[in-house]
Enzyme design. Sequence first.
Site: not given
Ligand code: UDX
Ligand code: ADP
Length: 478
Positions: A32, A85, A127, A162, A218, A273
């Site tokens: 990174d 990234v 993504t 997460e 997506l 996401c």
């Molecule tokens: C999501 C997708 O689940 C995962 O597959 C993808 O890779 C990244 O995006 P994430 O954003 O980490 O994951 O969490 P997720 O558990 O999906 O929750 C997203 C949001 O929806 C949170 O704010 C959560 O509180 C909310 N949520 C979830 C609701 O409000 N109601 C529900 O029933 C479920």
């Molecule tokens: P995600 O949730 O998709 O993992 P983050 O924002 O947490 O995304 O992480 C993306 C990381 O990529 C950051 O730590 C950023 O510093 C790093 N990054 C962006 N561009 C480059 C690059 N050209 N070389 C190395 N690291 C990079």
Amino acid sequence: MKIVCIGAGYVGGPTMAMIAYKCPDIQVVVVDINAARIAAWNSDELPIYEPGLDDVVKAARDRNLFFSTDTHKHVAEGDIIFVSVNTPTKTRGVGAGKAADLTYWEGAARMIASVSTSSKIVVEKSTVPVKTAEAIEKVLRRNCADPNVHFEILSNPEFLAEGTAIEDLEKPDRVLIGGKETESGQQAIQVLKSVYEHWIPAERILCANLWSAELSKLTANAMLAQRISSINSISALCEATGADVQQVARCIGTDSRIGPKFLNASVGFGGSCFQKDILNLVYICETVGLKQVAEYWHSVVHINDYQKQRFVERMIEAMFNTISGKKIAVLGFAFKKDTGDTRETPAIDVCKGLMADNARINIYDPKVTEAQIHNDLSLDKFMWDHPSASGTKSPRQNSVTCFKDAYSACQDAHGLCVLTEWDEFKTLDYERIYASMTKPAFVFDGRNILDHTRLRSLGFVVYALGKPLDPFLQRAYN
Ligand code: UDX
Ligand code: ADP
């Protein structure tokens, strides 16, 4: 084999840690440009909080898992390069507010091309919009001086959520690998498949063409978010009719075609996401002239914004149409429980809404730092994913105070709202909290996790999403 991942974020860090943990025969290096992040990955205080992550990292780190800022050296040596990234939403120019900004992706691709002296498989992990692979391949091919170097692009979207990342990585519903339908494309798919087969049954590893894999990611996120917006829209109707959204969710969830998951009404979905990916989908549909399809998916985001706004309006209305100067305790700031992540958290919009009406806000979250909260409340929309961005504190933010526990945050408050479903909020001593608050003491449960009957028996006036109105509020409205 050497695997290198560019980007040590929420996706790159845990995913590579799991690959290294499960594949001791493979050297895995996460690079990174952010030196502080790399230092944290090499320390006892990992840069992200994720249950179970510490153990996985500790088991593999310095064995076959390494974190480094020496991007050029490791990328040059790698056989498989994952790119993870940031892909922020554009804030200006064509597609502003919807399209993905691929600056970081393109920068990474140019860097890979410039340092490569051997052929590589380049894997899209973050993504990206559909057809990014095509553009990236051109950048790679045209910027590499050595004509013998061949780049094969794969799309391997990450589906981890997460808070449950380790579980999701260890036992994923599926792993998706998209590649070109050429001989070398199919060979590259097999190489990546062999990595995952170290711990994932072959039948769970799905192969597809590049565009299908990109679009699947997506679509998966859009469909999940759509379920939440659907149930949230029904929560508004429940409040207006006296139905109970949790009962409705339970009833419809038993239909095996619908299923019980992702039907929890909430103050709104957050996370890095959902909104970003839907906006991306909307933008792609618009650019290919599918206006109706774009509008359909855009409405998922509109309902999410409506739900946050509705929550704030209901708070103000319940508290006698003014919250000016009133103290409101905000319990939970992360976008969901078991994470310290605040990206697109509904708490930001709710707090900004309360601040706009001059409330004084007391915030407590078990995992989010005070600095993070202040930064989030000062950034403009979409700016969180632009690494150079940092907010400037507005005068209104002087009305925000952060606390180290829920009890001090609730002291003298006129109302409290639950914005994240942290388990510890379920077992707080609400008798003690009630005694310390200004009366009438209001509770606004944005996650429907509290025992509303008990809270009412303690004296609280309770507003719960998609639930019949508290008798006190009912009287106020009649
Ligand atoms: C999501 C997708 O689940 C995962 O597959 C993808 O890779 C990244 O995006 P994430 O954003 O980490 O994951 O969490 P997720 O558990 O999906 O929750 C997203 C949001 O929806 C949170 O704010 C959560 O509180 C909310 N949520 C979830 C609701 O409000 N109601 C529900 O029933 C479920
Ligand atoms: P995600 O949730 O998709 O993992 P983050 O924002 O947490 O995304 O992480 C993306 C990381 O990529 C950051 O730590 C950023 O510093 C790093 N990054 C962006 N561009 C480059 C690059 N050209 N070389 C190395 N690291 C990079």
